[in-house]
Design a protein around this motif. Sequence first.
Motif, PDB file in Angstrom:
ATOM      1  N   MET A  51       0.846  -1.206   0.000  1.00 26.92           N
ATOM      2  CA  MET A  51       0.000   0.000   0.000  1.00 26.92           C
ATOM      3  C   MET A  51       0.871   1.242   0.000  1.00 26.92           C
ATOM      4  O   MET A  51       1.827   1.321   0.771  1.00 26.92           O
ATOM      5  N   LYS A  52       0.492   2.205  -0.837  1.00 25.84           N
ATOM      6  CA  LYS A  52       1.015   3.563  -0.693  1.00 25.84           C
ATOM      7  C   LYS A  52       0.014   4.307   0.158  1.00 25.84           C
ATOM      8  O   LYS A  52      -1.186   4.323  -0.146  1.00 25.84           O
ATOM      9  N   LYS A  62       3.850   7.176   1.821  1.00 23.32           N
ATOM     10  CA  LYS A  62       4.800   6.163   2.279  1.00 23.32           C
ATOM     11  C   LYS A  62       4.328   4.789   1.826  1.00 23.32           C
ATOM     12  O   LYS A  62       3.119   4.526   1.763  1.00 23.32           O
ATOM     13  N   VAL A  63       5.280   3.917   1.538  1.00 27.51           N
ATOM     14  CA  VAL A  63       4.956   2.572   1.050  1.00 27.51           C
ATOM     15  C   VAL A  63       5.076   1.562   2.194  1.00 27.51           C
ATOM     16  O   VAL A  63       6.068   1.557   2.923  1.00 27.51           O
ATOM     17  N   PHE A  64       4.046   0.732   2.350  1.00 23.46           N
ATOM     18  CA  PHE A  64       4.058  -0.326   3.362  1.00 23.46           C
ATOM     19  C   PHE A  64       3.895  -1.671   2.668  1.00 23.46           C
ATOM     20  O   PHE A  64       2.968  -1.860   1.883  1.00 23.46           O
ATOM     21  N   GLY A  65       4.836  -2.574   2.933  1.00 23.61           N
ATOM     22  CA  GLY A  65       4.809  -3.904   2.323  1.00 23.61           C
ATOM     23  C   GLY A  65       4.315  -4.948   3.309  1.00 23.61           C
ATOM     24  O   GLY A  65       3.814  -4.626   4.398  1.00 23.61           O
ATOM     25  N   GLU A  83      -1.575  -0.902  -6.175  1.00 21.85           N
ATOM     26  CA  GLU A  83      -1.281  -1.151  -7.589  1.00 21.85           C
ATOM     27  C   GLU A  83      -1.383  -2.631  -7.936  1.00 21.85           C
ATOM     28  O   GLU A  83      -1.123  -3.035  -9.076  1.00 21.85           O
ATOM     29  N   ASP A  84      -1.714  -3.446  -6.951  1.00 21.63           N
ATOM     30  CA  ASP A  84      -1.967  -4.872  -7.137  1.00 21.63           C
ATOM     31  C   ASP A  84      -2.940  -5.247  -6.012  1.00 21.63           C
ATOM     32  O   ASP A  84      -3.002  -4.550  -4.994  1.00 21.63           O
TER      33      ASP A  84
END
Lengths: 93, 93
Positions: A51-52, A62-65, A83-84
């Motif tokens: 998620m951005k 911020k990007v969270f994986g 984006e997915d």
Amino acid sequence: MFNVNEYFDGKVKSLAFQNKKGDVTIGVMAIGEYEFGTTTIEHMTVTSGEMKVQLPNSAEWKVFGEYETFVVEKNTKFKVIVEDQTSYKCVYS
Amino acid sequence: MFNVNEYFDGKVKSLAFQNKKGDVTIGVMAIGEYEFGTTTIEHMTVTSGEMKVQLPNSAEWKVFGEYETFVVEKNTKFKVIVEDQTSYKCVYS
């Protein structure tokens, strides 16, 4: 037994439950951009995908994986771009 | 958009999606004991709560907590006991 909640015409779907951690939902988001409102503090953990996130009062994304967590204060809004197809867990407190 | 699957009279409920990791479900189990069959290899990760698991060809019950993963071979069966509402992610391969 478990309620299914749908938002954004079914592009976000979640299952609600309760355990020792409190009120919890697990959900999945289709590719898209979303704005969510909070009524309690939310501890959001990405469980698959990425998620951005634009947190309240922040210009930054911020990007969270996978298995990363962010916390959102109550009575505010935050934005998410995926984006997915991406799943999450949300713990309310 | 996302299918909801129900098992054991709704005591187990899941949402299905697909992303770069492949076919994935996230789900939640009510308190109880369950036996599941596999048709593919399943990578099961507890996302909230705890599962006692009896893997195929094992007499032993092992406990998996939050963010712990176990792998089940295809075309077999495994048993799960949950003593509190527990969520999981399952990745199929």
